[in-house]
Design a protein around this motif. Sequence first.
Motif, short mmCIF file in Angstrom:
data_model
loop_
_atom_site.label_atom_id
_atom_site.label_comp_id
_atom_site.label_asym_id
_atom_site.label_seq_id
_atom_site.Cartn_x
_atom_site.Cartn_y
_atom_site.Cartn_z
N LEU A 11 0.78 -1.29 -0.17
CA LEU A 11 0.03 -0.01 -0.08
C LEU A 11 0.91 1.28 0.10
CD1 LEU A 11 -2.87 -1.08 2.61
CD2 LEU A 11 -3.05 -0.61 -0.01
N ALA A 12 1.97 1.18 0.72
CA ALA A 12 2.87 2.55 0.69
C ALA A 12 3.47 2.54 -0.56
CB ALA A 12 3.97 2.27 1.42
N PHE A 14 1.91 1.90 -3.31
CA PHE A 14 0.88 2.29 -4.21
C PHE A 14 0.65 3.79 -3.94
CE2 PHE A 14 -3.68 3.44 -5.05
CZ PHE A 14 -3.81 2.84 -6.23
N PHE A 15 0.79 4.24 -2.59
CA PHE A 15 0.49 5.68 -2.19
C PHE A 15 1.56 6.39 -2.78
CE2 PHE A 15 1.17 9.25 0.35
CZ PHE A 15 0.03 9.67 0.58
N PHE A 18 1.10 7.00 -6.27
CA PHE A 18 -0.11 8.08 -6.53
C PHE A 18 0.23 9.61 -6.38
CE2 PHE A 18 -3.63 10.28 -4.21
CZ PHE A 18 -4.58 10.61 -5.16
N ILE B 81 -8.68 3.88 -7.02
CA ILE B 81 -7.56 4.58 -6.49
C ILE B 81 -7.76 5.32 -5.11
CG2 ILE B 81 -5.53 6.03 -6.84
CD1 ILE B 81 -6.32 5.52 -9.94
N THR B 84 -7.93 2.82 -2.00
CA THR B 84 -7.01 2.38 -1.50
C THR B 84 -6.02 3.33 -0.77
OG1 THR B 84 -7.00 1.14 -3.78
CG2 THR B 84 -4.91 0.95 -2.45
N VAL B 85 -5.95 4.54 -1.30
CA VAL B 85 -5.18 5.51 -0.57
C VAL B 85 -5.55 6.01 0.46
CG1 VAL B 85 -4.27 8.17 -0.82
CG2 VAL B 85 -4.17 6.76 -2.88
N PHE B 88 -5.11 3.37 3.06
CA PHE B 88 -3.45 3.19 3.61
C PHE B 88 -3.36 4.40 4.68
CE2 PHE B 88 0.63 5.28 2.89
CZ PHE B 88 1.38 4.38 3.55
N HIS B 92 -3.02 2.48 8.20
CA HIS B 92 -1.63 1.76 8.02
C HIS B 92 -0.71 2.78 8.52
CE1 HIS B 92 -1.70 -2.26 6.31
NE2 HIS B 92 -2.68 -1.75 5.85
#
Lengths: 278, 282
Positions: A11-12, A14-15, A18, B81, B84-85, B88, B92
């Motif tokens: 996820l990190a 992916f971030f 982004f 998108i 998910t962002v 996170f 997380h």
Amino acid sequence: MEQRPRSFYVLASFFGLFILFLYGPTLTIALLSFQGPQGGLTFPMNGVSLYWFRDLFEQQAVGDIWGAFRRSLILGFMVMITTVVGSVMAGLAFRKRFAGSSVLFYLAITSLVIPSILISLGVGLIFNQLGFRVHWATSGFGSQLTWTLPFGLLIMFAVFNRFDKSYEEAARDQGASAWQTIRFVVVPIISPSLIGVALFGFTLSYDEFARTLLTAGSYNTLPLEIFGMTTNVTTPVIYALGTLTTLFSLCVIGFFLFVVWILGKRRSRFGSDAGKGL
Amino acid sequence: MHRTLITWLQAAPLTVILLGFLVAPIIMIVIVSFWGATEFSIYPDFQFENYQFLFNSPVTYKVFFATFKYAFITWAFTLAIGFTVAYFLAFHVRSQTTQIALFLLCTIPFWTSNIIRMISWIPFLGRNGIANQTLMSWGVIDAPLDWLLYSDFSVILAFVHLYTLFMVVPIFNTMMRIDKSLLEAARDAGASGFQTLCHLIIPLTKPGIMIGTIFVVTLVMGDFITVRFMSGSQKANVGRLISNDIALLQYPSAAATAVVLLCTVLIMIAIMLRFVNIRKEL
């Protein structure tokens, strides 16, 4: 500390991608605006120079960039102040029940979701049929408010949903009048959010395009000017302009965030003396 | 009585602006949609010709279909998108300061100019742009791809670039309100991460998803500038149909299209609002 699960790293990344997607293009044009005098709209860099920035400050062959900038700035301040005042007042009104409140609420929602070109078209038509001249400070101003005011109102809803009413009750118990309660208790508590509303008001106005298109009249605002340039300018001067106005926006955002931060500091210093008595 | 008066006064500025610059323009558009037009002027009338022409033209249906297509594809990407962002950021990232900083990093582009953000795709996607140059140097392709810029691809890319923010913010907002002890309870009861996501987080995040959906769908449905700019005027959506008529001074026909577009958007929003109470969710 608990070990991070593997999904964290997926996820990190992916971030990270982004963020790259968000900022990459803007950084690219920032880089390309330093093209040499012979450089084109894309890589490779043909030397490095400030040529295109200098070009902006010289007499313009097309349009009136600095005039447009000045108008956008003034309009931004007008919209900002009206948005803050209007949405705080409306936010206070919506804390109570009043006849027509749900109609007004749905109108505000409609105002947010209506295709911008309809506002542009409708306001333009009214002004034409009534024989008024469209002007950025009248028709343009009003059209932009149909986008910033409901936004401000939504923020005020969020603010008052989290507002601890016992402060007000305490103020009243101490003998504060209704006005004093608002002025010395409610407004100071919500002031960081008001800075947020001001930031929305200013930047949304400064960058507004669709609602100003048919309502700005013969004097363009900056976004309209830039859009005009996209059709007839094929040199990196447009990147230079883009870089400068983005930098300006970033400074404005930075300034507002700084003010919020200062307010937070002051609050933690002077706010509560709980636990400091003995 | 005195109190009601004050409340109304407080609501007055918003009311005046909305009446003058929202309600009146809509009424005006509805009126003008029945008017007639010559090549250079419009005249008051009561005719259904504008609507007849609109509904009998195959172009209308094609353009409305294209508009729905843009809205749907953009919605799917921004949702995937954005979710998910937000996930996170909300679950997380452990320190609150980092959380706020990363959240701001996501929202800052929202406060900069859309037009410049569109322009900034040109050096990437053009025939000699970064994407083509990179792909060719890697040997993936032999000749530059033509469909990167001025195509449906670039239009949707720009939409996703501009509007994912509108998904991230409300979804993040609802996720932050989920009671963390629910997550612990789920884990104690033996739920896997995936099960927690499907049976707990997604259902509880629905209001945020709805608000994001409302923003993205309406922004894409009403857009005319992104489609015009990113497709190099080669693609059309309803907004462009309207703006083309305006450019040709055909205001009545633009108004008729606008009325149909407005009804479509409002019906969609009315359906979506049945699933979420916006005022409570903020």
